[in-house]
Design a protein around this motif. Sequence first.
Motif, PDB file in Angstrom:
ATOM      1  N   UNK A  29       0.844  -1.205   0.000  1.00 34.31           N
ATOM      2  CA  UNK A  29       0.000   0.000   0.000  1.00 34.31           C
ATOM      3  C   UNK A  29       0.869   1.241   0.000  1.00 34.31           C
ATOM      4  N   UNK A  30       0.539   2.181  -0.874  1.00 34.17           N
ATOM      5  CA  UNK A  30       1.201   3.478  -0.932  1.00 34.17           C
ATOM      6  C   UNK A  30       0.312   4.500  -0.233  1.00 34.17           C
ATOM      7  N   UNK A  31       0.821   5.061   0.874  1.00 35.84           N
ATOM      8  CA  UNK A  31       0.050   6.052   1.617  1.00 35.84           C
ATOM      9  C   UNK A  31       0.834   7.334   1.771  1.00 35.84           C
ATOM     10  N   UNK A  32       0.216   8.310   2.412  1.00 37.26           N
ATOM     11  CA  UNK A  32       0.896   9.582   2.493  1.00 37.26           C
ATOM     12  C   UNK A  32       0.398  10.460   3.615  1.00 37.26           C
ATOM     13  N   UNK A  33       0.684  11.778   3.478  1.00 40.55           N
ATOM     14  CA  UNK A  33       1.120  12.462   2.287  1.00 40.55           C
ATOM     15  C   UNK A  33       0.202  12.252   1.088  1.00 40.55           C
ATOM     16  N   UNK A  34       0.783  12.514  -0.060  1.00 41.67           N
ATOM     17  CA  UNK A  34       0.083  12.376  -1.331  1.00 41.67           C
ATOM     18  C   UNK A  34       0.908  11.514  -2.270  1.00 41.67           C
ATOM     19  N   UNK A  35       0.610  10.211  -2.358  1.00 41.08           N
ATOM     20  CA  UNK A  35       1.388   9.364  -3.271  1.00 41.08           C
ATOM     21  C   UNK A  35       1.404   9.877  -4.710  1.00 41.08           C
ATOM     22  N   UNK A  36       0.298  10.478  -5.162  1.00 42.36           N
ATOM     23  CA  UNK A  36       0.261  10.965  -6.542  1.00 42.36           C
ATOM     24  C   UNK A  36       0.928  12.328  -6.693  1.00 42.36           C
ATOM     25  N   UNK A  37       1.591  12.826  -5.639  1.00 41.91           N
ATOM     26  CA  UNK A  37       2.551  13.920  -5.769  1.00 41.91           C
ATOM     27  C   UNK A  37       3.689  13.467  -6.675  1.00 41.91           C
ATOM     28  N   UNK A  38       4.051  12.181  -6.571  1.00 38.65           N
ATOM     29  CA  UNK A  38       5.141  11.608  -7.356  1.00 38.65           C
ATOM     30  C   UNK A  38       4.684  11.367  -8.790  1.00 38.65           C
ATOM     31  N   UNK A  39       5.573  11.532  -9.724  1.00 37.76           N
ATOM     32  CA  UNK A  39       5.242  11.317 -11.129  1.00 37.76           C
ATOM     33  C   UNK A  39       5.011   9.833 -11.392  1.00 37.76           C
ATOM     34  N   UNK A  40       4.223   9.488 -12.411  1.00 33.04           N
ATOM     35  CA  UNK A  40       4.048   8.072 -12.764  1.00 33.04           C
ATOM     36  C   UNK A  40       5.385   7.367 -12.993  1.00 33.04           C
ATOM     37  N   UNK A  41       6.324   8.050 -13.628  1.00 38.76           N
ATOM     38  CA  UNK A  41       7.615   7.439 -13.908  1.00 38.76           C
ATOM     39  C   UNK A  41       8.351   7.104 -12.618  1.00 38.76           C
ATOM     40  N   UNK A  42       8.336   8.026 -11.659  1.00 48.48           N
ATOM     41  CA  UNK A  42       9.036   7.770 -10.396  1.00 48.48           C
ATOM     42  C   UNK A  42       8.333   6.697  -9.564  1.00 48.48           C
ATOM     43  N   UNK A  43       7.012   6.639  -9.633  1.00 52.62           N
ATOM     44  CA  UNK A  43       6.305   5.554  -8.946  1.00 52.62           C
ATOM     45  C   UNK A  43       6.651   4.204  -9.586  1.00 52.62           C
ATOM     46  N   UNK A  44       6.808   4.204 -10.884  1.00 55.54           N
ATOM     47  CA  UNK A  44       7.211   2.968 -11.565  1.00 55.54           C
ATOM     48  C   UNK A  44       8.610   2.542 -11.128  1.00 55.54           C
ATOM     49  N   UNK A  45       9.531   3.509 -11.004  1.00 54.29           N
ATOM     50  CA  UNK A  45      10.884   3.198 -10.532  1.00 54.29           C
ATOM     51  C   UNK A  45      10.827   2.613  -9.117  1.00 54.29           C
ATOM     52  N   UNK A  46       9.975   3.190  -8.276  1.00 58.54           N
ATOM     53  CA  UNK A  46       9.838   2.707  -6.901  1.00 58.54           C
ATOM     54  C   UNK A  46       9.325   1.275  -6.863  1.00 58.54           C
ATOM     55  N   UNK A  47       8.204   1.014  -7.517  1.00 58.68           N
ATOM     56  CA  UNK A  47       7.593  -0.320  -7.433  1.00 58.68           C
ATOM     57  C   UNK A  47       8.450  -1.366  -8.142  1.00 58.68           C
ATOM     58  N   UNK A  48       9.029  -1.012  -9.264  1.00 60.92           N
ATOM     59  CA  UNK A  48       9.923  -1.941  -9.965  1.00 60.92           C
ATOM     60  C   UNK A  48      11.119  -2.296  -9.088  1.00 60.92           C
TER      61      UNK A  48
END
Length: 454
Positions: A109-128
């Motif tokens: 689970x991604x919580x926050x804060x605001x997880x969608x503050x992060x760009x889609x590309x950076x979220x992809x880097x994180x989850x990958x």
Amino acid sequence: MKNSIIQKYNVPGPRYTSYPTVPYWNEEAFTGLHWKDTLLHAFDESNSREGISLYIHLPFCESMCTFCGCNKRITKRHDVEEVYIKAVLKEWMLYCELLPQKPRIKELHLGGGTPTFFSPKNLEILITGILKDADKAPEYEFSFEGHPNNTTRSHLQTLYNLGFRRVSFGVQDYDPTVQKAINRQQSFHNVAKVTLWAKEIGYTSISHDLVFGLPFQTIENITDTIEKTKSLDPDRISFYSYAHVPWIKGNGQRGFDESNLPKDNEKRMLYEKGKQLLSEKGFHEIGMDHFALKSDSMYTAFTSGKLHRNFMGYSASKTQLMVGLGVSSISDSWYSFAQNEKTLEDYYKRLDSNELPVFRGHLLTDEDLLIRKHILNLMCQFKTSWEEETDYFDELPDVLLNLTEMERDELLVLGKNNIIVTEKGKPFVRNICMAFDLRLKRKAPQTKLFSMTV
């Protein structure tokens, strides 16, 4: 519900995402070595059987919502994303180096804060990066929290491609006066847009988070908000009681006067009206503050007795081990709790020294584990029992004596060896759990610690 009952039981109390609650942790008896030992013990017991859970805290927000009590950092600078993701992935690497085999992730689970503050590309880097050193368990569930104002279709599609099937959108209330007071101004159009995108992409569980008890909120506000929410057909609805805790440093709850908040019975009427409207649309009350359609996994978990509650809130499945990554995150090995450093500066400093950034925790005693079981039963199933000898504890007669007045008020039924919370008593489940909270009873707080229960 009579106003006298509301006033009688509207007292400060924990929300019981854990037991013991954080103010009652025995931090002096806890060390990082204890955390590692219980982590490995829990991993050995659970990884091959059920997998583990991951909670990743993404703390950044572009603006301060004055109703929020979460740990966050307000900034409009998005160059903070890359640095933070590198730190989280380093923390995960330190955990993976400790573990004897590859972890199997059951929940993420991604919580926050605001997880969608992060760009889609950076979220992809994180989850990958997370999945590079882990496998997905069978029937895994990945979820995230999205802000309707900045969640893009690319966010939704990118995370869907990575295995996410559940999203919750923070709505709170649609009334412009309420939105201005809490500094959370977003249109119904934005919420409708992201909800429809999620449906089109294929998300199987969409949740809307609503809050009652906000400043200037009225029955008309709640009715309008829930009617608008129902028109979008989410699968789950979280209908939280606003927790007014302005004494917590940095939470921003000073954006309005306390006289603007609905009080006692007025606040409870907001909930009762919302509950009525949700019931009419086919939503069923699940635990505390949650509602779900029969088609949703949370309803299935509740009816089958598998609903679980932890630091992430309610979950449709249980894992013994939950690892919290990111600043201020809390981990749970079942035998101990561990919390990360609460400031970014300290969090980064610990990781730069190749240390897990845990700064405090608690080792659960045998008594803690037993009380935790009863409180979880009450919070998740509205009942608990001590039919088994191992579920009995010495102070139970005193606990039951303290509950007799609640029984007279028809909030619960005391059986020979069980307790069942009544429909009338569900709004007061936190109060019922407090009767079991031995640590709270032995040392009543001398300062403000908890929000009001009603």
